[in-house]
Design an enzyme around this catalytic site. Structure first.
Site, PDB file in Angstrom:
ATOM      1  CG  ASP A   1      -2.487   7.643   0.284  1.00  0.00           C
ATOM      2  OD1 ASP A   1      -1.160   8.375   0.495  1.00  0.00           O
ATOM      3  OD2 ASP A   1      -2.743   7.705  -0.416  1.00  0.00           O
TER       4      ASP A   1
ATOM      5  CG  ASP B   1      -1.444   1.570   1.081  1.00  0.00           C
ATOM      6  OD1 ASP B   1      -2.354   1.321   0.720  1.00  0.00           O
ATOM      7  OD2 ASP B   1      -1.664   1.415   2.527  1.00  0.00           O
TER       8      ASP B   1
HETATM    9  C1  XBP Z   1      -5.693   6.023   0.730  1.00  0.00           C
HETATM   10  C2  XBP Z   1      -7.327   6.927   0.577  1.00  0.00           C
HETATM   11  C3  XBP Z   1      -5.986   7.320  -0.567  1.00  0.00           C
HETATM   12  C4  XBP Z   1      -5.920   9.201  -0.182  1.00  0.00           C
HETATM   13  C5  XBP Z   1      -5.657  10.418  -1.328  1.00  0.00           C
HETATM   14  O1  XBP Z   1      -6.472   4.623   1.039  1.00  0.00           O
HETATM   15  O2  XBP Z   1      -8.411   6.543   0.482  1.00  0.00           O
HETATM   16  O3  XBP Z   1      -7.714   8.751  -1.401  1.00  0.00           O
HETATM   17  O4  XBP Z   1      -6.281   9.082   1.235  1.00  0.00           O
HETATM   18  O5  XBP Z   1      -5.302   9.803  -2.774  1.00  0.00           O
HETATM   19  P1  XBP Z   1      -5.480   3.087   0.670  1.00  0.00           P
HETATM   20  P2  XBP Z   1      -6.819   9.869  -3.773  1.00  0.00           P
HETATM   21  O6  XBP Z   1      -3.975   3.582   1.522  1.00  0.00           O
HETATM   22  O7  XBP Z   1      -6.058   2.424   1.634  1.00  0.00           O
HETATM   23  O8  XBP Z   1      -4.883   3.363  -0.315  1.00  0.00           O
HETATM   24  O9  XBP Z   1      -7.446  11.703  -3.608  1.00  0.00           O
HETATM   25  O10 XBP Z   1      -5.552   9.882  -5.064  1.00  0.00           O
HETATM   26  O11 XBP Z   1      -7.967   9.167  -3.965  1.00  0.00           O
HETATM   27 MG    MG Z   2      -3.283   3.098   3.690  1.00  0.00          MG
END
Ligand code: XBP
Ligand code: MG
Length: 247
Positions: free
Chosen positions: A5, A3
């Site tokens: 973020d 992952d």
């Molecule tokens: C991460 C997210 C992303 C970010 C923003 O989830 O939910 O939406 O917050 O990115 P994970 P975008 O780590 O579970 O993948 O604005 O490009 O959606």
């Molecule tokens: Mg995440």
């Protein structure tokens, strides 16, 4: 399977949140998401879906909120990309060493994120080099965001792997559910936003990646993997050998 973020990078509180607030400001909106409120909003994955859910909560009708969420998200993506290009988004502590160890051991890597490739690719390139990753699956490839398993399923397909061979490393309950629904074992590395979430189904839970100067604490270890104060290749190999259903 990695992952982005909250796992490879600390991107939410001082990255995406700040970019959302700048987008609100530029659009002449009074809305601002403080650190705590953003933590609650993070239960909705995907920036555009998060905006839509927020405006829905405020009582805005669908025909108004969807175009607004879409245009704000477009601008937020540009603003976040600017923040990232200024070097303001850092890898989580221990991640560069962890990726180097994986590379040294010849472990094949893929990324599965709900984020957009528009910012994911330049950020990964800047921090780690894109050549490390055999596949990158973002919201463009897997529009059903986590906890839907499609990002992980696609990543497996790209690597021609079957689920038991590839553990996921995640930071959130939504990510854990996505990985599990794809049949993967899942290691959770908690962060400030996710530490109170339910990780009862995880195969290993640590409070950080750990490195030579700071040990990660083990929060749950149902397979008795006993990692050496950090997430390392040997622990991941023993997890794959244990199998996701060995508990
Ligand atoms: C991460 C997210 C992303 C970010 C923003 O989830 O939910 O939406 O917050 O990115 P994970 P975008 O780590 O579970 O993948 O604005 O490009 O959606
Ligand atoms: Mg995440």
């Amino acid at each position: 399977m990695l992952d982005v973020d909250g796992t490879l990078v600390d991107s939410e509180r001082d990255g995406h949140r700040v970019a959302f607030n700048r987008a609100f400001e530029e659009a002449g909106l009074a809305d601002r998401w403080d650190v705590e409120r953003y933590g609650e909003l993070l239960t909705v994955t995907g920036g555009e879906r998060r905006l839509d859910a927020y405006f829905q909560e405020q009582g805005m009708p669908a025909d108004e909120r969807q175009p607004l969420a879409s245009s704000l998200h477009r601008r937020k993506t540009e603003l976040f990309t600017e923040i990232a290009s200024q070097g303001e988004i850092e890898p989580r502590r221990g991640v560069p060493e962890f990726l180097d160890e994986l590379a040294g051991a010849g472990v094949r890597l893929a990324v599965a994120t709900t984020g957009s490739r528009r910012w994911v690719d330049p950020l990964l390139e800047r921090l780690f080099g894109l050549e490390r990753f055999e596949a990158i699956i973002g919201s463009e490839e897997a529009p059903e965001r986590k906890p839907d398993p499609s990002a992980y399923e696609l990543a497996l397909k790209r690597l021609s792997l079957s689920a038991p061979a590839a553990p996921a490393v995640e930071d959130s309950n939504n990510g854990l559910r996505a990985a599990k629904a794809a049949g993967l074992a899942c290691v959770i590395v908690t962060n400030d936003y996710s530490r109170e979430q339910d990780f009862g189904d995880a195969d290993l839970v640590l409070d950080g990646f750990g490195d030579s100067e700071s040990r990660a604490s083990v929060l749950a270890d149902p397979h008795r993997l006993e990692p050496p104060g950090r997430l390392d290749v040997d622990t991941l190999r023993r997890l794959v050998a244990a199998g996701p259903s060995a508990r």
